[in-house]
Design a protein around this motif. Structure first.
Motif, PDB file in Angstrom:
ATOM      1  N   VAL A   1       0.767  -1.150   0.085  1.00 46.04           N
ATOM      2  CA  VAL A   1       0.113  -0.112   0.098  1.00 46.04           C
ATOM      3  C   VAL A   1       0.925   1.260   0.012  1.00 46.04           C
ATOM      4  CG1 VAL A   1      -1.667   1.479   1.248  1.00 46.04           C
ATOM      5  CG2 VAL A   1      -2.169  -0.921   1.218  1.00 46.04           C
ATOM      6  N   ALA A   2       1.947   1.190   0.732  1.00 48.90           N
ATOM      7  CA  ALA A   2       2.800   2.354   1.007  1.00 48.90           C
ATOM      8  C   ALA A   2       3.572   2.699  -0.462  1.00 48.90           C
ATOM      9  CB  ALA A   2       3.896   2.081   1.987  1.00 48.90           C
TER      10      ALA A   2
ATOM     11  N   ILE B   1       7.047   6.372   5.849  1.00 52.50           N
ATOM     12  CA  ILE B   1       6.897   5.210   6.178  1.00 52.50           C
ATOM     13  C   ILE B   1       7.642   3.987   5.308  1.00 52.50           C
ATOM     14  CG2 ILE B   1       4.815   3.658   5.637  1.00 52.50           C
ATOM     15  CD1 ILE B   1       2.962   5.857   6.123  1.00 52.50           C
ATOM     16  N   ASN B   2       8.113   4.426   4.309  1.00 53.19           N
ATOM     17  CA  ASN B   2       9.026   3.470   3.659  1.00 53.19           C
ATOM     18  C   ASN B   2      10.367   3.543   4.057  1.00 53.19           C
ATOM     19  OD1 ASN B   2       7.842   2.376   0.655  1.00 53.19           O
ATOM     20  ND2 ASN B   2       7.068   4.296   0.999  1.00 53.19           N
ATOM     21  N   ILE B   3      10.831   4.502   4.711  1.00 49.84           N
ATOM     22  CA  ILE B   3      12.029   4.175   5.580  1.00 49.84           C
ATOM     23  C   ILE B   3      11.945   3.376   6.628  1.00 49.84           C
ATOM     24  CG2 ILE B   3      13.720   5.462   6.722  1.00 49.84           C
ATOM     25  CD1 ILE B   3      13.404   7.900   5.113  1.00 49.84           C
TER      26      ILE B   3
ATOM     27  N   PRO C   1      10.987  -1.363  -0.234  1.00 50.19           N
ATOM     28  CA  PRO C   1      10.960   0.141   0.082  1.00 50.19           C
ATOM     29  C   PRO C   1      12.388   0.635  -0.694  1.00 50.19           C
ATOM     30  CG  PRO C   1      11.497  -1.390   1.791  1.00 50.19           C
ATOM     31  CD  PRO C   1      10.993  -2.341   0.673  1.00 50.19           C
ATOM     32  N   VAL C   2      13.514   0.088  -0.694  1.00 53.14           N
ATOM     33  CA  VAL C   2      14.729   0.611  -1.199  1.00 53.14           C
ATOM     34  C   VAL C   2      14.521   1.219  -2.519  1.00 53.14           C
ATOM     35  CG1 VAL C   2      16.981   0.132  -2.095  1.00 53.14           C
ATOM     36  CG2 VAL C   2      16.290  -0.822   0.231  1.00 53.14           C
TER      37      VAL C   2
ATOM     38  N   CYS D   1      12.238   8.246  -5.380  1.00 54.82           N
ATOM     39  CA  CYS D   1      11.796   9.476  -4.815  1.00 54.82           C
ATOM     40  C   CYS D   1      13.010  10.620  -4.741  1.00 54.82           C
ATOM     41  CB  CYS D   1      11.155   9.291  -3.226  1.00 54.82           C
ATOM     42  SG  CYS D   1       9.672   8.556  -3.375  1.00 54.82           S
ATOM     43  N   ILE D   2      13.994   9.887  -5.320  1.00 56.41           N
ATOM     44  CA  ILE D   2      15.300  10.995  -5.036  1.00 56.41           C
ATOM     45  C   ILE D   2      15.084  12.227  -5.722  1.00 56.41           C
ATOM     46  CG2 ILE D   2      17.835  11.259  -5.604  1.00 56.41           C
ATOM     47  CD1 ILE D   2      18.155   8.267  -4.951  1.00 56.41           C
TER      48      ILE D   2
END
Length: 351
Positions: free
Chosen positions: A20-21, A55-57, A75-76, A82-83
């Motif tokens: 979901v994230a 949240i991903n972190i 997540p990585v 997102c960078i």
């Protein structure tokens, strides 16, 4: 056996949260690529991107501790995507110390909030003193008022800024270089507006845009709710939240239309463009992407540290300076002036 079942249940639950994230994060990254008209929910995902990255972190840390390397990759990879967005908020470089020693144009953008409507004229004069200290060549002001106390700001500013162009009542561009032409850009159904001025900088003409897009309306809604509560009216939290959502959605639609108008004017310019202003919107939003177009975000080019321009509880970046790719940025930063709910933004541009 029971402990193994609990571990499997926990892993499945966190995996669902992870999926979901990831979906919400990726959708948010592209939410600003579509107009909010008819795509309100998707467009609003960009506003929760910092939360989704956080949240991903946390999930990456969880998978790392559990040594679930395959799940850790999710997540990585999401954070890696997102960078470019993270680069609009923070830059890990040192601020250029020799920028002011280089020839170029120093530009500032500042929403002065009507100089606090104070009657002594002190704020306007202190802001002018700061612009002198920063050696600003072009100053774009939003929510400007020409009257401070018993003085006209245009009279007191002209010693340092001999040239000025006025747009609507609350828009002005001050310049130390000659202004050859200017235009006011009015928006329908609102008091917000934009303008541009063609400025001759040692024989090279630059078109400088000053824009102030529709506000979110959140602060006004909260103020009205508090006022009604003080008058013993029953104002439930659900009604306040509904009003906030309605105002924010309406403001988003207004800003998207205004951004299209500004972008059209920018594309029509045959001169290099510098765009300054209070967008009332965050990076990667439809407004940000539309006004930026094929120009350069000055902060991403030469800024440093964490960039936030709103001084309220929402420490977000909503004020910007962009420029045509034919120009080159040397430095980009804010000053900690506290006369408004915005910080002034400064940029040195090599011509």
């Amino acid at each position: 056996m029971g402990k193994l079942a609990v571990y499997k249940y926990m892993s499945m639950m966190f995996l669902v949260i992870q999926v979901v994230a990831t979906v919400f994060t990726i959708a948010g990254l592209y939410g600003g690529d579509v107009t909010p008209i008819g795509n309100t929910a998707r467009s609003m995902l960009v506003y929760i991107l910092p939360v989704m990255i956080g949240i991903n972190i946390l999930l990456a840390i969880y998978w790392l501790v559990r040594r679930r390397w395959l799940f850790l990759a999710i997540p990585v990879i999401t954070i890696a995507c997102c960078i470019p967005y993270i680069g609009t908020l923070v830059q890990f470089r040192s601020l250029a110390k020799d920028a002011d020693a280089t020839n170029g144009l120093k530009v500032a953008s500042y929403n002065v909030a009507l100089f606090g409507k104070e009657t002594s004229g002190f704020m306007a004069q202190d802001i002018l003193a700061e612009m002198r200290r920063q050696k600003v060549d072009v100053l774009c002001m939003q929510e400007y008022s020409n009257i401070s106390g018993d003085k006209k700001n245009s009279d007191s500013y002209k010693e340092y800024f001999p040239y000025m162009a006025k747009g609507r009542e609350d828009m002005v561009i001050y310049s130390r270089h000659p202004i050859k032409a200017n235009k006011t850009i009015l928006f329908d159904y609102t008091n917000n507006s934009a303008m541009w001025a063609d400025i001759d900088v040692k024989g090279k003409e630059i078109r400088v845009f000053n824009i102030h897009l529709q506000t979110t309306g959140i602060n006004r809604t909260l103020h009205q709710a508090a006022k009604l509560q003080n008058q013993d009216y029953d104002v439930s939290n659900s009604r306040v939240l509904s009003a906030i959502f309605g105002n924010y959605t309406m403001g988003m639609l207004f800003r998207s239309s205004q951004a299209n108008i500004v972008a059209s004017e920018q594309r029509a310019s045959e001169k290099p463009v510098i765009t300054c202003g209070d967008f009332n919107d965050v990076p990667y939003s439809y407004v940000y992407n539309t006004v930026l177009g094929n120009m350069v975000d000055g902060f991403k080019e030469c800024g440093s540290g964490w960039m936030h321009t709103f001084r309220g509880k929402k420490a977000v970046r909503i004020d910007y300076i962009f420029h045509s790719s034919s120009l080159k940025g040397l430095s980009y930063y804010i000053s900690d002036l506290t006369y408004s709910d915005h910080y002034p933004v400064f940029m040195k541009i090599a011509l």
